[in-house]
Structure formats: structure tokens, C-alpha cells
Design an enzyme around this catalytic site. Structure first.
Site, PDB file in Angstrom:
ATOM      1  N   PHE A  88       0.863  -1.176   0.000  1.00 37.06           N
ATOM      2  CA  PHE A  88       0.000   0.000   0.000  1.00 37.06           C
ATOM      3  C   PHE A  88       0.904   1.232   0.000  1.00 37.06           C
ATOM      4  CE2 PHE A  88      -2.773   3.190   1.973  1.00 37.06           C
ATOM      5  CZ  PHE A  88      -3.906   3.046   1.194  1.00 37.06           C
ATOM      6  N   ARG A 105     -12.863  -5.183  -6.318  1.00 36.21           N
ATOM      7  CA  ARG A 105     -12.523  -5.883  -5.079  1.00 36.21           C
ATOM      8  C   ARG A 105     -13.788  -6.215  -4.300  1.00 36.21           C
ATOM      9  NH1 ARG A 105      -8.260  -3.422  -1.078  1.00 36.21           N
ATOM     10  NH2 ARG A 105     -10.109  -2.148  -0.657  1.00 36.21           N
ATOM     11  N   ASP A 131       2.725  -5.570   8.270  1.00 36.15           N
ATOM     12  CA  ASP A 131       1.496  -4.786   8.202  1.00 36.15           C
ATOM     13  C   ASP A 131       0.336  -5.778   8.093  1.00 36.15           C
ATOM     14  OD1 ASP A 131      -0.777  -3.385   7.272  1.00 36.15           O
ATOM     15  OD2 ASP A 131       0.451  -1.837   6.348  1.00 36.15           O
ATOM     16  N   TYR A 188     -10.305  -0.580  11.387  1.00 34.19           N
ATOM     17  CA  TYR A 188     -11.602  -0.219  10.793  1.00 34.19           C
ATOM     18  C   TYR A 188     -12.016  -1.146   9.663  1.00 34.19           C
ATOM     19  CZ  TYR A 188      -8.166   2.367   7.954  1.00 34.19           C
ATOM     20  OH  TYR A 188      -7.065   2.725   7.212  1.00 34.19           O
ATOM     21  N   LYS A 189     -11.242  -2.165   9.360  1.00 30.46           N
ATOM     22  CA  LYS A 189     -11.608  -3.124   8.326  1.00 30.46           C
ATOM     23  C   LYS A 189     -12.317  -4.316   8.978  1.00 30.46           C
ATOM     24  CE  LYS A 189      -7.616  -1.719   5.496  1.00 30.46           C
ATOM     25  NZ  LYS A 189      -8.312  -0.871   4.515  1.00 30.46           N
TER      26      LYS A 189
END
Length: 416
Positions: free
Chosen positions: A143, A386, A212, A237-238
Site C-alpha cells: 500500500f 474488489r 502490516d 476499521y476493516k
């Protein structure tokens, strides 16, 4: 693994095939040991497959947050730092996350953003590695923020950045390697990288491994302690459903805590934070990873959201995740017009996270039409659709419906 192209020769699935897949979905949902978790979340009649960007709201959280606002802040005010446990929240919430990533208590502190924690971890890891090692290997497919932060950390510490694909890390390691920063799951493709094997290779080279976990925590077993990971970071938050912008976390293995030298030594990580002394003395344990005053409202929102995990085994989550993504890919194969999509997510379970990424022409328009019809995924430009599968609230009927609606959209846009 090479990409897999849909080879369905029919432009639309037969009614018999559709009925059979729907019946299978219903049977799979009926046998699902996690099915009752869905009612814990605030969901509508659509199909929400974007939990790999923002998890759904656990339905009990608003009332808990209301208590934080009206009683803890509104009535107790400053007393809540002690009486409501605000001061110890970063470590307490960290201990709630720990079993979800395979860590013992006392090694995770919650606070700041993922980016800030990546910076802390990479700089501290370089300092742990010591002199004579001047290279930081960074996942070339990472990312973007991780790459930006690692490059900044390298400039500040006098190291050199070496971008490398995760599969090529063992060959790139050497006596100059100080730190290796990797993502456990690729955010575009959903590819799961070999955390145990790569960590062992990093250690064999005398370097420090930083992982990560943004796209793995809450979706699959991580095993931080079991596999000897040095430092790790992740968002909440995922798959952890902590809410938009909820605080991230930092894992520092117990064996490294005494040597963890944070590049951001704020007053909250001082051994005597209220002593207000001019010289810095770091706190013991995971509190050493704190910086400034924690975001209490977001922190306690996350703490409440984690209640949805009570009694859930991560192994059961992983089993359902793989079954869901298998079934979705099977439905895509059966329903989608031939040649319209290509899966860039590995078919092998050992290489798959909890999302399916499909390469598709005109992906932006396709995703917009899907969302209009109640199937919410997301887009990674230029051409990747996705679909994130959160096992706590996504079911097999959701997977079948999403594939069927995708096929309808693609059939309507053929030749447009």
C-alpha cells in the site's frame, strides 16, 4: 500463481444452475456456525462486500458511544481518565486485539494511525538491528503509504530503501539488511504472503521483521508470537469493525520492548507522564509505543465494537472465509459471461486472504452499477473490482447474489 480467466462458454447461466447454487447457498448458511453473528451488525437488505475497506457497524456500538459522550464526558468529565479507565484504554484495547492476531497480553498498544505506527516500527526496528546494516527492504507491491513512510524513515536513519517483491525477499536478504517491511495480505489482489517462512528468513539473515496486518487481522490466523514476529502494525476499521478512522495498533514483541526506541517519544509514553520532567525516560512494556493523548471517543468505540468477537475462534473465521471466497468464485465461473473477468486472487488457500479481486474492463462503471443494485464492493484503478468477505456478517447467499448481479451487469454492458 498465474491469473485465472473465467472460461464459462454460456452467456448466461441456466435456470437449473442458478437454482442449484441458490439451494447450496441456503444449505451452507443453515450450517454456518457464525451465522448468528450477522444479527449483531447494522446491515440493510443489500450485500456489503467492502469490509476490507470499512467494516460494518456493530449494532450495540451507538448506545455505548452515547454513554461515553453523555455520562463519561458529560458528567464525569476529567474524572473519567481514572474512573472510566480512559488512561489505560490503549493497553486494555490492545489486549482485546491480541488474541485475534496470536499475541499474548502486554505486547499491543492502540493509538495513532497505521502510518504513524509504521514510522515508529521501522525506525525502532532499524535501531534494534544496530550499526553495520544500512538497508531497509520494503514490499514493492505495498500500500503506497507504507512505502512513503519507509522511505522517510530510511532518509532519517541513513538507510537505503530496497523495494522487493515478497517472494523475492529471501534472495534479497544479506548482511546489510536491517529491516524488512511486508504486508501479510496484498491490498489489491488479496494474495496472502508467507509470514512464517519470510519471518524465519529475515531472522536467519540477522534482520528485523515488521509486518502490516491491515488486510489480515480479523480475517485469518496471524500467529505473531508463534512465528516470532518482531514488530507489527495494523488498522482496526476493516475486519475489526472499529469505525471510520478508528485508531491503529502497534505490536512490539516482549523480547524487544526494553530496546524499543520510539522516534516519537511523547509524554504519554514517559515512565512518569505527569512528572513533566524535561528529560525523557520511556515507560516499560507496550506503553512505550504511546505518543500523545489518545483519541478516547474513537478508542472506546473500537473497544465496544470488539465485543462482536467474544466467543469467536479465528480458525472458524478463516474456514468460513475460504469457503465463502471459494463459493463466490464458483458462482462467478457459473454466471459471468465468458471472458469478461479475470481473477487475480490466488486459487490456493495458502495464498489467499479474505477478498476476491477480479480484473475487468470498464471496472469503474461496473462497480458503480453494482452499488446501485445493492452489491457494494470497491475499485482499485484502473481495472480491479474488489470484494471483501467478512465472515462475521457475510453469508453464502450474499456471495451467490453478488456473483449473479455481477453477471447481469456485465451482460447488459457487453458491447456498450
Amino acid at each position: 500463481m498465474s491469473e485465472t480467466t473465467n472460461t464459462n462458454t454460456n452467456t448466461t447461466a441456466s435456470a437449473t444452475t442458478t437454482e442449484a447454487l441458490r439451494e447450496r447457498a441456503l444449505k451452507l448458511d443453515a450450517a454456518d456456525q457464525l451465522a448468528d453473528r450477522r444479527e449483531l451488525f447494522a446491515l440493510d437488505d443489500g450485500v456489503y462486500l467492502d469490509g476490507n475497506s470499512l467494516g460494518a457497524l456493530p449494532a450495540h456500538v451507538p448506545a455505548r458511544v452515547q454513554d461515553v459522550l453523555t455520562r463519561q464526558w458529560g458528567e464525569l468529565r476529567i474524572r473519567s481518565w481514572e474512573e472510566s479507565g480512559w488512561w489505560t484504554a490503549p493497553e486494555r484495547v490492545g489486549d482485546r486485539i491480541a488474541p485475534l492476531v496470536g499475541a499474548a497480553a502486554g505486547q499491543i498498544v492502540v493509538g495513532d494511525s497505521t502510518s504513524v505506527n509504521v514510522f515508529k516500527a521501522v525506525v525502532a526496528a532499524a535501531r534494534i538491528a544496530g550499526e553495520g546494516r544500512d538497508e531497509i527492504l520494503v514490499d514493492a507491491t505495498t500500500f503506497p503509504t507504507d512505502g512513503y513512510i519507509a522511505a522517510s524513515a530510511a532518509r532519517l536513519t541513513g538507510h537505503r530503501i530496497v523495494p522487493v517483491a515478497p517472494a523475492d525477499v529471501p534472495a534479497a536478504l544479506g548482511p546489510r539488511t536491517a529491516v524488512v517491511l511486508l504486508n501479510q495480505v496484498d491490498y489489491r489482489s488479496g494474495r496472502l504472503h508467507d509470514l512464517p517462512g519470510l519471518t524465519a528468513a529475515v531472522h536467519a539473515a540477522g534482520a528485523v521483521a515488521v509486518w502490516d496486518l491491515c488486510h489480515s487481522a480479523g480475517a485469518l490466523p496471524v500467529g505473531l508470537d508463534e512465528h516470532g514476529v518482531d514488530l507489527a502494525v495494523g488498522c482496526t476499521y476493516k475486519y475489526l469493525n472499529g469505525g471510520p478512522g478508528s485508531p491503529a495498533y502497534l505490536y512490539v514483541a516482549e523480547r524487544h520492548q526494553a530496546a524499543f526506541d520510539s522516534p516519537l517519544p511523547g509524554w504519554n509514553s514517559h515512565a512518569d507522564p505527569f512528572g513533566m520532567t524535561p528529560d525523557y525516560a520511556p515507560a516499560d512494556g507496550s506503553a512505550r509505543g504511546r505518543v500523545g493523548t489518545p483519541d478516547i471517543v474513537s478508542m472506546l468505540t473500537l473497544e465496544a465494537a470488539l465485543d462482536a468477537w467474544d466467543g469467536v475462534e479465528v480458525d472458524a473465521v478463516r474456514a468460513k472465509s475460504l469457503a465463502l471466497t471459494d463459493f463466490f468464485l464458483e458462482c462467478v465461473e457459473a454466471y459471468v459471461p465468458a471472458g469478461r473477468v479475470t481473477s487475480v486472487t490466488p486459487a490456493a488457500h495458502a495464498e489467499r486472504g479474505s477478498q476476491v479481486a477480479l480484473r475487468c474492463d470498464d471496472a469503474e462503471s461496473v462497480m458503480r452499477r453494482l452499488i446501485e443494485r445493492g452489491v457494494v464492493g470497491d475499485l482499485r484503478r484502473p481495472d480491479v473490482l474488489r470484494f471483501g468477505f467478512t465472515p462475521l456478517y457475510v453469508g453464502f447467499a450474499d456471495a451467490e447474489r453478488a456473483a449473479r448481479v455481477l453477471a447481469e451487469v456485465l451482460a447488459e454492458t457487453a458491447g456498450a
